[in-house]
Design a protein around this motif. Structure first.
Motif, PDB file in Angstrom:
ATOM      1  N   VAL A 153       0.992   4.414  -2.806  1.00 16.44           N
ATOM      2  CA  VAL A 153       0.775   5.802  -2.402  1.00 16.44           C
ATOM      3  C   VAL A 153       1.932   6.677  -2.841  1.00 16.44           C
ATOM      4  N   SER A 207     -11.225   5.259  -1.131  1.00 14.80           N
ATOM      5  CA  SER A 207     -11.409   6.699  -0.948  1.00 14.80           C
ATOM      6  C   SER A 207     -10.069   7.427  -1.054  1.00 14.80           C
ATOM      7  N   ASP A 208      -9.012   6.868  -0.436  1.00 15.02           N
ATOM      8  CA  ASP A 208      -7.694   7.502  -0.500  1.00 15.02           C
ATOM      9  C   ASP A 208      -7.165   7.542  -1.928  1.00 15.02           C
ATOM     10  N   LYS A 254       0.825  -1.196   0.000  1.00 13.42           N
ATOM     11  CA  LYS A 254       0.000   0.000   0.000  1.00 13.42           C
ATOM     12  C   LYS A 254       0.868   1.258   0.000  1.00 13.42           C
ATOM     13  N   SER A 255       1.964   1.252   0.769  1.00 14.36           N
ATOM     14  CA  SER A 255       2.841   2.414   0.828  1.00 14.36           C
ATOM     15  C   SER A 255       3.531   2.668  -0.505  1.00 14.36           C
ATOM     16  N   ARG A 306     -11.814   2.424   2.820  1.00 15.12           N
ATOM     17  CA  ARG A 306     -10.977   3.597   3.087  1.00 15.12           C
ATOM     18  C   ARG A 306      -9.878   3.725   2.021  1.00 15.12           C
ATOM     19  N   ASP A 307      -9.311   2.582   1.587  1.00 17.74           N
ATOM     20  CA  ASP A 307      -8.263   2.623   0.562  1.00 17.74           C
ATOM     21  C   ASP A 307      -8.808   3.196  -0.741  1.00 17.74           C
ATOM     22  N   ARG A 359      -8.772  10.278  -3.758  1.00 17.80           N
ATOM     23  CA  ARG A 359      -8.258  11.567  -3.278  1.00 17.80           C
ATOM     24  C   ARG A 359      -6.887  11.869  -3.869  1.00 17.80           C
ATOM     25  N   LEU A 360      -6.083  10.824  -4.124  1.00 14.03           N
ATOM     26  CA  LEU A 360      -4.769  11.000  -4.749  1.00 14.03           C
ATOM     27  C   LEU A 360      -4.862  11.113  -6.268  1.00 14.03           C
TER      28      LEU A 360
END
Length: 512
Positions: free
Chosen positions: A32, A64-65, A28-29, A61-62, A68-69
């Motif tokens: 991102v 949504s993130d 995940k990192s 939540r992922d 957003r990115l």
């Protein structure tokens, strides 16, 4: 060549595990960092996702993130396919079965003007990565707000898994979340949604308080006029530059300007010393007059008769919703002896209608011509005229407009676009209603002959599961009676002229 090598080195430095020679699933990192790096193009991130896939199963939540990115459709498509494959490998019996739907909105942020429609494209796939041809989807406003976006906009995906919705954004300005769901309202993985921002339209009208400024003698009065600017749908128009100017240079007041606040409001401070003569002040926005008010200074002005008679008359007293009456209303002011009263200021207002002008001075025969546009709601509209302490009114009739869509209901519940279950050999009824574009029930009397013709054509089909038995007027609607003939599921489509509606009907054995 040097630019390509430099970018490759940068990607390796940013996410070495993601871009190594032996592809490893993205953490995940890693994902991102790739999305947050402005030097890495989105198409390259999408290629990495497709090649390496994911080491994790995205949560709500992922998703949504990621939106957003500003992950684009290509990246989200790859992530969805990876998530589906991972879910199948790790839990074959989990919720993401091979036929489960994974959908994404290609434009996660949409801006539109109140009262408009905006296209929205979505992509839907099966969990096994195949395009979900024919999948039924709905776009639902969460939460639902009166005059906001409608409760549901439905669509069906084409052979490539793409579907386009023509979304009515509603009449109320604001920010809305539109969630993409399945046919029966089932939530989809990641709960894909659209951030819809509805802005007010251009200035159409302004409300002024007070409508009359009366300055005292000596020119030392200072009065304040409050102005609220609205669009044609009643939404406040923020950050709009407006002007207050005299209708005649003889008034003497210089033009002033102000900008409306977040609630569409602005204030003007007027010094009596600058107003040389009584007259009308205009509020203007974008070179158009949206309101007016009276400025009155002491002076030897003529006083009108104390006993007045007023009337509002017009040859056309009715019309469809949101139409302008063909003939203007006429306001007439006379003395009780029948003499016309010229030069008298009259204020006009309306309920379920718009009237122009809002204020005027009677002409040489004591009259003012009014233009009237009827309101949204079918029923009564009221126009009011006030002069001094005298008030008179005229009642108009707002009729429904032409039908723009059909609706089916069963036992007072809307079922069009949905599914109903009926029993074999047990008759059932559906109620067909027609509605205009403003939510008013429209007359259905003219539809009955066409429905009878449709009944004959429908019953001539040898493969039909249900029999179309009767068409009967029922007030402003029409009752349609059917008899199930065989077990199974069929789409019942009612088409009349350019309008149509449908419902899925499932016939089950009697007594279930």
């Amino acid at each position: 060549m040097r630019v390509t090598r430099l970018l490759g080195a940068l990607i390796l430095a940013t996410c070495p595990a993601a871009l190594a020679q032996a592809p490893a699933p993205l953490q995940k990192s890693d994902l991102v960092r790739l999305l947050a790096n402005p030097l890495i193009e989105r198409r390259e991130v999408a290629a990495v996702v497709r090649r390496n896939c994911l080491a994790f199963l995205p949560t709500e939540r992922d998703w949504s993130d990621l939106r957003r990115l500003e992950a684009d459709a290509d990246i989200l498509d790859g992530i969805g396919a990876c998530a589906a494959r991972r879910a199948q490998r790790s839990a074959p019996s989990a919720t993401l079965a091979a036929g489960a739907l994974i959908a994404m909105v290609l434009t996660p942020r949409v801006a539109a003007l109140a009262g408009a429609r905006t296209p929205l494209t979505v992509q839907v796939r099966r969990a096994n990565g195949a395009p979900a041809s024919g999948a039924a989807l709905a776009l639902r406003a969460v939460p639902q707000v009166a005059d906001g976006p409608p409760a549901d906009e439905t669509t069906v995906a084409d052979d490539s898994g793409l579907a386009t919705l023509d979304v009515a954004v509603g009449r109320l300005a604001g920010r809305y979340r539109l969630e993409l769901v399945g046919r029966a309202g089932a939530r989809l993985p990641g709960r894909p949604a659209v951030d819809l921002v509805v802005s007010p339209g251009p200035p159409a009208v302004a409300k002024v308080q007070p409508p009359r400024l009366e300055f005292g003698p000596g020119g030392d009065s200072v009065l304040t006029a409050s102005v609220t600017v609205e669009d044609s749908l009643g939404n406040a128009v923020p950050r709009e530059r407006i002007e207050l100017r005299p209708a005649s240079p003889a008034i003497g007041l210089p033009t002033d300007s102000a900008t409306t606040d977040a609630l569409g409001r602005a204030q003007f401070v007027i010094r009596g010393a600058l107003v040389h003569h009584s007259g009308q002040l205009e509020v203007r926005a974008r070179a158009a007059t949206v309101a007016s008010l009276d400025a009155v200074v002491p002076g030897p002005e003529a006083v009108g008769p104390t006993e007045l008679q007023a009337a509002l008359t017009g040859t056309v007293a009715r019309g469809p919703a949101r139409t302008r009456l063909a003939d203007a209303l006429t306001f007439t002011l006379r003395t009780r002896s029948g003499s016309p009263v010229p030069g008298k200021r009259v204020s006009f207002g309306a309920s379920n209608a718009q009237v122009e002008p809002e204020s005027a001075v009677t002409d040489s025969v004591g009259q003012v011509q009014l233009s009237v546009r009827l309101g949204w709601k079918a029923g009564m509209a009221l126009v009011t005229a006030v002069v001094d302490s005298l008030r008179t009114q005229d009642t108009l009739r707002v009729e429904p407009g032409a039908a723009t869509y059909l609706a089916l209901s069963r036992e007072d519940q809307r079922v069009d676009g949905g599914r109903i279950v009926v029993e074999l050999d047990v008759p059932f009824s559906l109620t067909l209603g027609a509605w205009d574009g403003y939510g008013n029930p429209s007359a259905t009397r003219s539809l009955a002959p066409q429905l009878q013709a449709l009944r004959g054509a429908y019953n001539s089909r040898p493969d039909r599961l249900i029999d179309f038995r009767a068409v009967q007027a029922q007030g402003s609607a029409i009752a349609l009676t059917f008899l199930p003939l065989r077990l199974g599921t069929t789409d019942l489509r009612i088409a009349v002229g350019d309008l149509s509606t449908s419902v899925s009907v499932t016939v089950v054995p009697r007594g279930r």
